[in-house]
Write a protein that holds these residues in place. Structure first.
Motif, PDB file in Angstrom:
ATOM      1  N   CYS A 158      -3.742  19.509  24.577  1.00 14.75           N
ATOM      2  CA  CYS A 158      -3.970  20.597  25.747  1.00 14.75           C
ATOM      3  C   CYS A 158      -5.394  21.002  26.156  1.00 14.75           C
ATOM      4  CB  CYS A 158      -3.087  21.983  25.367  1.00 14.75           C
ATOM      5  SG  CYS A 158      -1.365  21.630  24.932  1.00 14.75           S
ATOM      6  N   THR A 168      -3.114  27.571  29.434  1.00 17.14           N
ATOM      7  CA  THR A 168      -3.471  26.416  30.399  1.00 17.14           C
ATOM      8  C   THR A 168      -2.820  26.558  31.651  1.00 17.14           C
ATOM      9  OG1 THR A 168      -1.784  24.958  29.737  1.00 17.14           O
ATOM     10  CG2 THR A 168      -3.609  24.775  28.479  1.00 17.14           C
ATOM     11  N   LEU A 217      -7.629  22.488  24.423  1.00 20.91           N
ATOM     12  CA  LEU A 217      -7.706  23.857  24.193  1.00 20.91           C
ATOM     13  C   LEU A 217      -8.417  23.940  22.894  1.00 20.91           C
ATOM     14  CD1 LEU A 217      -4.341  25.787  24.736  1.00 20.91           C
ATOM     15  CD2 LEU A 217      -6.498  26.033  26.063  1.00 20.91           C
TER      16      LEU A 217
END
Ligand code: BTN
Length: 326
Positions: free
Chosen positions: A167, A231, A169
């Motif tokens: 992701c 996201t 992140l």
């Protein structure tokens, strides 16, 4: 077998795989190929069959489907079996049942929905259908019981690493086992074990990840978030599940060989949300703690047993249980 067929269909991309090729690659009859393709279709995989060309994968559902997850896990991984359920009480409970019946370590159980999802300290873990990752891994470690809490830390490390990779992140870990993104919790881990004296029958590492949750109730929306909310994109749950499983299995095998967390300390401490920060140690359930049950200090990192080292009034204390606030 379905996982092998999925792998071959994916390998072919936009192209076709002939029935004959599948038969010889997988060593099964045409009828078996047909049956497995029919099962995939029943589970929402769109597979086109063209008489002279063979089979082509047109689309895949957003589903926590065992063969799909297994098809994304490397062959040399400890995890060789993934059982998926539409709706069960708790994936941890299911793994325990299967463990009692002799299941091998590496078994992974996933569910779309849990009706009795369990959180730490007897709390309820809300597990709505279709949006989260509710997964439990069976391990049969030959480690002393006091090392088992290390598995929870490794699960957090595996989740943080997989989320960062898939992701993009940045993740941190709130000791011992909450993975946080932008200071909000995206996952919880519940490790349970069955022991006899100092002998471990099995350990269940249960992980709940807020993957595609769209919103949270008022009482937790300040402290919880999902990968989707961070996201703006839906995460491929099967892919993330496979990545977490593979990472955790590799960490587990390393941990078992090495016997403690020494070689993981730096990696874990780099992700530690509370490092060099003031933390409060709650001795007991946060909700029930009175002033005397709370200590304040500065978190320094974990030691090789996974305990949190906290400097309190110039002295380093090892915190082995209790809760710590970021
Ligand atoms: C926590 O309280 O933070 C731990 C939550 C753990 C939830 C997961 S979801 C999959 C597995 N099955 C359960 O019943 N609980 C764990």
């Amino acid at each position: 077998m379905k996982e092998k067929i999925l792998t071959e269909l994916r390998k072919a991309g936009d192209g076709y795989v002939s029935g004959t090729a599948l038969c010889s690659l997988l060593g099964i009859s045409r009828q078996a190929v047909w049956k497995n393709i029919a099962a995939l279709k029943e589970n929402g995989y769109q597979v086109e069959s063209v008489a002279s060309k063979g089979y082509r994968l047109l689309s895949e559902p957003d589903k926590m489907y065992g063969p799909d997850i297994l098809s994304r896990i490397d062959k040399d991984c400890l995890c060789k079996q993934v059982e998926s359920f539409e709706c069960i009480d708790s994936t941890n409970t299911k793994v325990k049942q299967l463990a009692e019946a002799g299941a091998k370590e590496g078994l992974l159980v996933v569910a779309e929905e849990q009706t009795g999802g369990k959180g730490r300290r007897g709390r309820v873990w809300k597990s709505e259908p279709g949006i989260g990752i509710w997964m439990s891994l069976l391990l049969r470690p030959t480690l002393p019981t006091e090392q088992i809490s290390g598995l929870t830390l490794l699960a957090a490390l595996a989740i943080a690493g997989a989320v960062e990779k898939l992701c993009k992140l940045p993740c941190q870990i709130k000791w011992p086992n909450d993975v946080v993104v932008a200071k909000k919790k995206i996952c919880g881990i519940l490790t349970e074990m069955s022991t006899e004296e100092n002998y471990i029958h099995y350990v269940v590492v249960g992980m709940g990840i807020n993957a595609n949750t769209l919103s949270f109730p008022d009482e937790i929306k300040e402290t919880a978030t999902s990968l989707f909310l961070q996201t703006g994109k839906k995460v491929d749950r099967a892919e993330l599940t496979a990545m977490i499983t593979q990472r955790l299995c590799a960490y587990y095998e390393r941990f078992e060989k090495e016997g403690d967390l020494t070689s993981f300390i730096d990696e874990y401490n780099e992700k530690l949300a509370n490092k060099e920060r003031e933390v409060r140690i709650y001795h007991g359930m946060v909700e029930k703690c009175s002033k005397e049950d709370i200590e304040t200090g500065v978190a320094k990192g974990i030691d090789k047993t996974g305990a949190l080292l906290v400097e309190v009034d110039g002295q380093t204390k090892r915190v082995v249980s209790g809760e710590v606030s970021v």
